[in-house]
Design a protein around this motif. Structure first.
Motif, PDB file in Angstrom:
ATOM      1  N   TRP A  35       0.894  -1.085   0.215  1.00 30.45           N
ATOM      2  CA  TRP A  35       0.096   0.124  -0.020  1.00 30.45           C
ATOM      3  C   TRP A  35       0.793   1.244   0.053  1.00 30.45           C
ATOM      4  CZ3 TRP A  35      -0.371   3.685   4.146  1.00 30.45           C
ATOM      5  CH2 TRP A  35       0.270   3.266   5.260  1.00 30.45           C
ATOM      6  N   ALA A  36       0.275   2.335  -0.244  1.00 27.77           N
ATOM      7  CA  ALA A  36       0.839   3.721  -0.048  1.00 27.77           C
ATOM      8  C   ALA A  36      -0.123   4.692   0.560  1.00 27.77           C
ATOM      9  CB  ALA A  36       1.345   4.280  -1.398  1.00 27.77           C
ATOM     10  N   PRO A  69       7.763   5.015   1.824  1.00 21.12           N
ATOM     11  CA  PRO A  69       8.358   5.593   2.908  1.00 21.12           C
ATOM     12  C   PRO A  69       8.782   7.071   3.025  1.00 21.12           C
ATOM     13  CG  PRO A  69       9.694   3.993   1.936  1.00 21.12           C
ATOM     14  CD  PRO A  69       8.686   3.964   0.990  1.00 21.12           C
ATOM     15  N   GLN A  70       9.102   7.660   1.837  1.00 24.37           N
ATOM     16  CA  GLN A  70       9.584   9.263   1.739  1.00 24.37           C
ATOM     17  C   GLN A  70       8.398  10.011   2.447  1.00 24.37           C
ATOM     18  OE1 GLN A  70       9.036   7.139  -0.989  1.00 24.37           O
ATOM     19  NE2 GLN A  70       7.648   8.318  -2.036  1.00 24.37           N
ATOM     20  N   ASN A  71       6.918   9.540   2.560  1.00 24.38           N
ATOM     21  CA  ASN A  71       6.033   9.979   3.127  1.00 24.38           C
ATOM     22  C   ASN A  71       5.933   9.824   4.539  1.00 24.38           C
ATOM     23  OD1 ASN A  71       5.458  11.483   0.608  1.00 24.38           O
ATOM     24  ND2 ASN A  71       3.834   9.649   0.080  1.00 24.38           N
ATOM     25  N   ASP A  72       4.994  10.772   5.201  1.00 23.44           N
ATOM     26  CA  ASP A  72       4.844  10.538   6.622  1.00 23.44           C
ATOM     27  C   ASP A  72       3.999   9.333   7.037  1.00 23.44           C
ATOM     28  OD1 ASP A  72       4.782  10.948   9.486  1.00 23.44           O
ATOM     29  OD2 ASP A  72       3.396  12.838   9.046  1.00 23.44           O
ATOM     30  N   VAL A  73       4.710   8.170   6.715  1.00 25.91           N
ATOM     31  CA  VAL A  73       3.811   7.022   7.189  1.00 25.91           C
ATOM     32  C   VAL A  73       3.691   6.739   8.510  1.00 25.91           C
ATOM     33  CG1 VAL A  73       3.914   4.627   6.824  1.00 25.91           C
ATOM     34  CG2 VAL A  73       5.032   5.790   5.237  1.00 25.91           C
ATOM     35  N   LYS A  74       4.445   7.265   9.563  1.00 24.58           N
ATOM     36  CA  LYS A  74       4.113   7.171  10.863  1.00 24.58           C
ATOM     37  C   LYS A  74       2.851   8.094  11.175  1.00 24.58           C
ATOM     38  CE  LYS A  74       6.190   7.339  15.639  1.00 24.58           C
ATOM     39  NZ  LYS A  74       4.887   6.744  16.067  1.00 24.58           N
ATOM     40  N   GLY A  75       2.930   9.408  10.662  1.00 26.74           N
ATOM     41  CA  GLY A  75       1.725  10.225  10.906  1.00 26.74           C
ATOM     42  C   GLY A  75       0.602   9.589  10.138  1.00 26.74           C
ATOM     43  N   PHE A  76       0.603   9.083   9.277  1.00 23.29           N
ATOM     44  CA  PHE A  76      -0.663   8.491   8.557  1.00 23.29           C
ATOM     45  C   PHE A  76      -1.095   7.278   9.823  1.00 23.29           C
ATOM     46  CE2 PHE A  76      -2.707   5.249   6.247  1.00 23.29           C
ATOM     47  CZ  PHE A  76      -3.622   5.665   5.375  1.00 23.29           C
ATOM     48  N   ALA A  77      -0.271   6.478  10.174  1.00 17.76           N
ATOM     49  CA  ALA A  77      -0.458   5.267  11.041  1.00 17.76           C
ATOM     50  C   ALA A  77      -1.042   5.973  12.184  1.00 17.76           C
ATOM     51  CB  ALA A  77       0.501   4.420  11.401  1.00 17.76           C
ATOM     52  N   ASP A  78      -0.539   6.707  12.856  1.00 25.74           N
ATOM     53  CA  ASP A  78      -1.072   7.466  14.262  1.00 25.74           C
ATOM     54  C   ASP A  78      -2.623   7.871  14.130  1.00 25.74           C
ATOM     55  OD1 ASP A  78       1.234   6.697  15.475  1.00 25.74           O
ATOM     56  OD2 ASP A  78       2.016   8.773  15.352  1.00 25.74           O
ATOM     57  N   LYS A  79      -2.582   8.868  12.823  1.00 26.84           N
ATOM     58  CA  LYS A  79      -3.698   9.478  12.749  1.00 26.84           C
ATOM     59  C   LYS A  79      -4.986   8.642  12.466  1.00 26.84           C
ATOM     60  CE  LYS A  79      -6.061  12.718   9.106  1.00 26.84           C
ATOM     61  NZ  LYS A  79      -5.586  13.095   7.796  1.00 26.84           N
ATOM     62  N   GLY A 138      -4.892   5.485  13.832  1.00 25.06           N
ATOM     63  CA  GLY A 138      -5.230   4.593  14.752  1.00 25.06           C
ATOM     64  C   GLY A 138      -4.595   3.093  14.236  1.00 25.06           C
ATOM     65  N   ILE A 139      -3.720   2.861  13.499  1.00 22.66           N
ATOM     66  CA  ILE A 139      -3.249   1.567  13.081  1.00 22.66           C
ATOM     67  C   ILE A 139      -2.301   1.055  14.046  1.00 22.66           C
ATOM     68  CG2 ILE A 139      -1.940   0.546  11.131  1.00 22.66           C
ATOM     69  CD1 ILE A 139      -3.037   2.627   9.278  1.00 22.66           C
ATOM     70  N   THR A 140      -2.513  -0.222  14.218  1.00 26.87           N
ATOM     71  CA  THR A 140      -1.836  -0.963  15.478  1.00 26.87           C
ATOM     72  C   THR A 140      -0.977  -2.236  14.767  1.00 26.87           C
ATOM     73  OG1 THR A 140      -3.525  -2.222  16.182  1.00 26.87           O
ATOM     74  CG2 THR A 140      -2.911   0.045  17.392  1.00 26.87           C
ATOM     75  N   PHE A 141      -1.376  -2.575  13.580  1.00 26.08           N
ATOM     76  CA  PHE A 141      -0.802  -3.739  13.109  1.00 26.08           C
ATOM     77  C   PHE A 141       0.619  -3.361  12.467  1.00 26.08           C
ATOM     78  CE2 PHE A 141      -3.864  -2.187   9.883  1.00 26.08           C
ATOM     79  CZ  PHE A 141      -3.041  -1.968   8.855  1.00 26.08           C
ATOM     80  N   PRO A 142       1.554  -4.409  12.206  1.00 26.73           N
ATOM     81  CA  PRO A 142       2.921  -3.887  11.576  1.00 26.73           C
ATOM     82  C   PRO A 142       2.870  -3.165  10.200  1.00 26.73           C
ATOM     83  CG  PRO A 142       2.755  -6.135  12.692  1.00 26.73           C
ATOM     84  CD  PRO A 142       1.427  -5.508  12.501  1.00 26.73           C
ATOM     85  N   ILE A 143       3.534  -2.397  10.057  1.00 27.15           N
ATOM     86  CA  ILE A 143       3.687  -1.512   8.902  1.00 27.15           C
ATOM     87  C   ILE A 143       5.315  -1.510   8.606  1.00 27.15           C
ATOM     88  CG2 ILE A 143       3.723   0.883   7.507  1.00 27.15           C
ATOM     89  CD1 ILE A 143       1.134   1.374   9.094  1.00 27.15           C
ATOM     90  N   LEU A 144       5.577  -2.181   7.583  1.00 21.00           N
ATOM     91  CA  LEU A 144       7.062  -2.373   7.133  1.00 21.00           C
ATOM     92  C   LEU A 144       7.215  -1.387   6.089  1.00 21.00           C
ATOM     93  CD1 LEU A 144       6.988  -6.143   6.696  1.00 21.00           C
ATOM     94  CD2 LEU A 144       7.392  -4.798   8.814  1.00 21.00           C
ATOM     95  N   LEU A 145       8.627  -0.923   5.980  1.00 19.57           N
ATOM     96  CA  LEU A 145       9.114   0.209   5.257  1.00 19.57           C
ATOM     97  C   LEU A 145       9.713  -0.451   4.270  1.00 19.57           C
ATOM     98  CD1 LEU A 145       9.957   3.049   7.699  1.00 19.57           C
ATOM     99  CD2 LEU A 145       7.400   2.572   6.373  1.00 19.57           C
ATOM    100  N   ASP A 146       9.464  -0.430   2.862  1.00 24.25           N
ATOM    101  CA  ASP A 146      10.348  -0.880   1.636  1.00 24.25           C
ATOM    102  C   ASP A 146      10.906   0.228   1.266  1.00 24.25           C
ATOM    103  OD1 ASP A 146      11.268  -2.542  -0.174  1.00 24.25           O
ATOM    104  OD2 ASP A 146       9.568  -2.600  -1.452  1.00 24.25           O
ATOM    105  N   GLU A 147      12.102   0.505   1.880  1.00 26.90           N
ATOM    106  CA  GLU A 147      12.874   2.042   1.538  1.00 26.90           C
ATOM    107  C   GLU A 147      13.612   1.771   0.242  1.00 26.90           C
ATOM    108  OE1 GLU A 147      14.879   2.485   5.325  1.00 26.90           O
ATOM    109  OE2 GLU A 147      13.261   3.546   6.179  1.00 26.90           O
ATOM    110  N   LYS A 148      14.015   0.579  -0.112  1.00 22.86           N
ATOM    111  CA  LYS A 148      14.929   0.265  -1.253  1.00 22.86           C
ATOM    112  C   LYS A 148      13.963  -0.207  -2.445  1.00 22.86           C
ATOM    113  CE  LYS A 148      19.102  -0.194   1.141  1.00 22.86           C
ATOM    114  NZ  LYS A 148      20.123  -1.060   1.480  1.00 22.86           N
ATOM    115  N   ASP A 149      12.498  -0.321  -2.287  1.00 23.43           N
ATOM    116  CA  ASP A 149      11.760  -0.765  -3.225  1.00 23.43           C
ATOM    117  C   ASP A 149      12.023  -2.281  -3.655  1.00 23.43           C
ATOM    118  OD1 ASP A 149       9.287  -0.338  -4.628  1.00 23.43           O
ATOM    119  OD2 ASP A 149      10.643   0.081  -6.368  1.00 23.43           O
ATOM    120  N   HIS A 150      12.797  -3.003  -2.865  1.00 21.42           N
ATOM    121  CA  HIS A 150      13.050  -4.406  -3.368  1.00 21.42           C
ATOM    122  C   HIS A 150      12.053  -5.119  -3.409  1.00 21.42           C
ATOM    123  CE1 HIS A 150      15.796  -7.806  -3.746  1.00 21.42           C
ATOM    124  NE2 HIS A 150      15.286  -8.178  -2.607  1.00 21.42           N
ATOM    125  N   VAL A 151      11.349  -5.370  -2.024  1.00 17.95           N
ATOM    126  CA  VAL A 151      10.316  -6.259  -1.555  1.00 17.95           C
ATOM    127  C   VAL A 151       8.941  -5.864  -2.743  1.00 17.95           C
ATOM    128  CG1 VAL A 151       8.495  -7.161  -0.138  1.00 17.95           C
ATOM    129  CG2 VAL A 151      10.777  -6.491   0.580  1.00 17.95           C
TER     130      VAL A 151
END
Length: 178
Positions: free
Chosen positions: A77-78, A111-121, A123-136
């Motif tokens: 997702w994004a 992940p260059q966007n504010d993913v943590k802010g999105f999750a906090d806003k 109320g997401i508590t499940f694991p969010i993984l960051l594909d910083e190198k676009d490998h996965v």
């Protein structure tokens, strides 16, 4: 004149060999990549899910192969994606009711966007993984988001869904996993 013709033939031959070798090298899998059977729309159902290791928003490392024995809902997702935003509250409800044998991994591809802010806003508590190198994202051949792979307890891809999902769909697909 003959020397120029011979030189041209040698040059063209060397150029042809270089191009052929470059094309062959491009088609070889990297050492750190798993070879999995692709289809026109991504990885094939019934294939072993390619292993990966990514960090969560909290800095913990998650490795897919360490979850063997559990059912995994692997979502790509994004933060800017409207269907992704719409399914996040449904995923959170599912996560709260899923139990310990089902794991949700939400792989964020921006992940260059504010993913943590999105999750906090949201109320997401499940694991969010960051594909910083676009490998996965590349290994799983994600063409559109959201895309969700359903992986059984043996690490085999049992199903794939492209598009936003609701709670009932998540329950249905995970209930079909071994």
């Amino acid at each position: 004149m003959v020397k120029k013709v011979i030189a041209a033939i040698v040059l063209i031959s060397l150029l042809t060999v270089a191009i052929v070798q470059a094309m062959e090298k491009k088609n070889e899998p990297q050492n750190n990549e798993q070879t999995t059977t692709p289809t026109a729309n991504g990885l094939k159902i019934g294939a072993k899910a390619p292993d990966f290791e990514l960090k969560t928003l909290t800095g913990e490392t998650v490795k897919l192969s360490s979850l063997k024995g559990k059912k995994v809902m692997l979502n790509f997702w994004a933060t800017w994606c409207p269907p992704c935003k719409a399914e996040m509250p449904e995923m959170e409800k599912f996560y709260q009711s899923a139990g310990k044998d089902i794991v949700i991994l939400a792989v964020n591809i921006d992940p260059q966007n504010d993913v943590k802010g999105f999750a906090d806003k949201n109320g997401i508590t499940f694991p969010i993984l960051l594909d910083e190198k676009d490998h996965v994202n590349q290994v799983y051949q994600i063409l559109s988001i959201p895309t969700t792979y359903f992986i059984d307890s043996n690490g085999t891809i049992q199903n794939k869904f492209t598009g936003g999902m609701n709670l009932d769909m998540m329950k249905k697909y995970t209930s079909e996993l071994k």
